[in-house]
Design a protein around this motif. Structure first.
Motif, PDB file in Angstrom:
ATOM      1  N   HIS A  35      69.311  27.826  89.722  1.00  0.00           N
ATOM      2  CA  HIS A  35      70.141  26.829  90.432  1.00  0.00           C
ATOM      3  C   HIS A  35      70.097  25.462  89.755  1.00  0.00           C
ATOM      4  CE1 HIS A  35      66.728  25.245  93.244  1.00  0.00           C
ATOM      5  NE2 HIS A  35      66.323  25.407  92.019  1.00  0.00           N
ATOM      6  N   ALA A  36      69.137  25.270  88.852  1.00  0.00           N
ATOM      7  CA  ALA A  36      69.003  23.960  88.202  1.00  0.00           C
ATOM      8  C   ALA A  36      70.052  23.810  87.090  1.00  0.00           C
ATOM      9  CB  ALA A  36      67.604  23.820  87.619  1.00  0.00           C
ATOM     10  N   ARG A 131      73.687  28.907  92.409  1.00  0.00           N
ATOM     11  CA  ARG A 131      72.970  28.955  93.684  1.00  0.00           C
ATOM     12  C   ARG A 131      73.312  30.265  94.375  1.00  0.00           C
ATOM     13  NH1 ARG A 131      70.328  24.872  95.948  1.00  0.00           N
ATOM     14  NH2 ARG A 131      71.134  23.481  94.345  1.00  0.00           N
ATOM     15  N   GLY A 168      63.187  20.956  91.958  1.00  0.00           N
ATOM     16  CA  GLY A 168      63.922  22.208  92.214  1.00  0.00           C
ATOM     17  C   GLY A 168      63.135  23.362  92.793  1.00  0.00           C
TER      18      GLY A 168
END
Ligand SMILES: Cc1cc2nc3c(=O)[nH]c(=O)nc-3n(C[C@H](O)[C@H](O)[C@H](O)COP(=O)(O)OP(=O)(O)OC[C@H]3O[C@@H](n4cnc5c(N)ncnc54)[C@H](O)[C@@H]3O)c2cc1C
Length: 388
Positions: A35-36, A131, A168
């Protein structure tokens, strides 16, 4: 849009990248989803920016787990020497600091660049800013993000622990385990500074920045290293190490004079039994400000042999009950996690859910300070990568 792979690796940190490299090298088509906006953020901040990437003296005893035998197999099949060989293949300069800890000479960026290059060579596909909103399992695992669907017969969870949420960290791995009925051991922050109670804070925290070599003990474990006084409590390697073993309302014992005997001088009958003498002896084992302050609060009741013996005993076992820890905001690792009884020690695959793997910090295996957590990430990542 639907993407098909042989395996999906959720989390592009140390463990996930190693897993992708090992699986990719064996011809598996793998995708790393994170997701980062970039891979390996924790690698970049590790070891003060120099990444303590392994430890030459790595032993199973350097790890906490409810099953102390679990990590042995993976650690034996991917050793510090294996990772050092990779580092040397990429001509990354490194050095040994104290106690077998290996650090980059230049920057942690070297380690991340090496892993990224190995991923490219192994044809691993990377999806950043991804995500995952939903995970399901029919004949295969299906992961859905807002814009895409990913399918594969194997899913590796490498989303790390809860430490440092601002870069994160999420509870995704634990939530996914619960969704699939995989047991977890309640996580707690490890390698984290301890916060003193209000009374001790008012006594000692003014000395913030003062450090001393001590032996810190708790729960049958002890570490002889530096302790640092902070503006809220205690830190430094000795305290970080013992913090992983500490549970709320338990006592931590600190030997402020390891291998010294500050009252020994009083055996000589000619030595005056005064505070001045005791202070000057105590200052030989501790920085003067800490020695003086601690003495202010632990002055012997009298100058009898019994009172001096009591002082000596207290100096070797300063008993504190911390008010708490600095929590996940400051913790270097998360202890606890996926119950090792749920996983194969050889492959990290779930015993209940075939095709589902857990690796790295999300598993209930936590290393001591000194490069052991990365060694576990590499070893568990390689174990799963070789089984995909
Ligand atoms: C400040 C600091 C310094 C450290 N220094 C050292 C050191 O020098 N030596 C050492 O051995 N250990 C060190 N550690 C510990 C070490 O960094 C970790 O144990 C190790 O990174 C764990 O690897 P991992 O791959 O399991 O998890 P991580 O490296 O945390 O990687 C997890 C990945 O999953 C991603 N992710 C999380 N949630 C989701 C989600 N919901 N969806 C998609 N992706 C997600 C994250 O973005 C991240 O890329 C340090 C830790 C900290 C915080």
């Amino acid at each position: 849009m639907t993407h098909h792979f042989d395996a999906l690796i959720l989390g592009g940190g140390a463990a996930g990248l190693m897993c992708a490299i090992e699986a990719g090298k064996r011809g598996r088509r793998v995708a790393v989803l994170d997701h980062a906006d970039r891979l390996g953020k924790k690698i970049l901040i590790s070891g003060g920016g120099r990444c303590n990437f392994t430890n030459l003296h790595c032993q199973p005893e350097n790890f906490l787990s409810s099953n102390p035998h679990f990590a042995k197999s993976a650690l034996a099949r991917y050793t510090p020497a294996d990772f050092i060989a990779l580092v040397e293949k990429h001509r990354i300069p490194y050095h040994e600091k104290a106690l077998g800890q290996l650090f980059c000479d230049r920057s942690a960026r070297d380690i991340l660049a090496m892993l990224e290059e190995e991923c490219r060579a192994a044809n691993a596909t990377i999806f950043l800013n991804t995500r995952i909103q939903e995970v399901s399992r029919t004949t295969e695992f299906v992961l859905r993000s807002r814009t895409a669907e990913f399918q594969a017969p194997a899913l590796v969870v490498a989303t790390g622990g809860l430490s440092i949420p601002k870069i994160g960290a999420t509870s995704f791995g634990y939530d996914l385990a619960r969704q699939f009925g995989v047991k977890i051991r309640e996580p707690w922050p490890g390698l984290v500074p301890l916060v003193l109670d209000a009374e001790d804070r008012s006594r000692y925290c003014e000395l913030s920045g003062v450090s001393a070599e001590v032996t810190a003990s708790c729960d049958g474990q002890q570490f002889r290293e530096k302790m640092l006084i902070t503006h809220r409590g205690l830190s430094g390697p000795a305290i970080l190490q013992i913090s992983s073993y500490w549970k709320k309302s338990e006592q931590v014992s600190i030997d402020l004079a390891p291998e010294a005997e500050p009252t020994a001088i009083f055996r000589d009958p000619k030595t005056p039994r005064t505070l001045t003498t005791l202070r000057s002896e105590f200052r030989k084992t501790l920085p003067a400000r800490l020695a003086d302050r601690w003495l202010d609060h632990h002055v012997p009741d009298s100058w009898t042999n019994a009172a001096l013996a009591d002082f000596e005993r207290q100096a070797h076992a300063w008993a504190i009950v911390p008010a708490g820890t600095e929590g996940y905001e400051k913790a270097e690792v998360t202890c606890g996690g996926i119950d090792t009884d749920e996983l194969s020690a050889k492959t990290m695959e779930s015993r209940k859910v075939p095709g589902l793997f857990f690796i790295g910090e999300v598993v209930d295996v936590t290393g001591h300070l000194g490069g052991f957590n990365f060694q576990w990430a590499w070893a568990s990542g390689a174990a799963a990568g070789r089984a995909l």
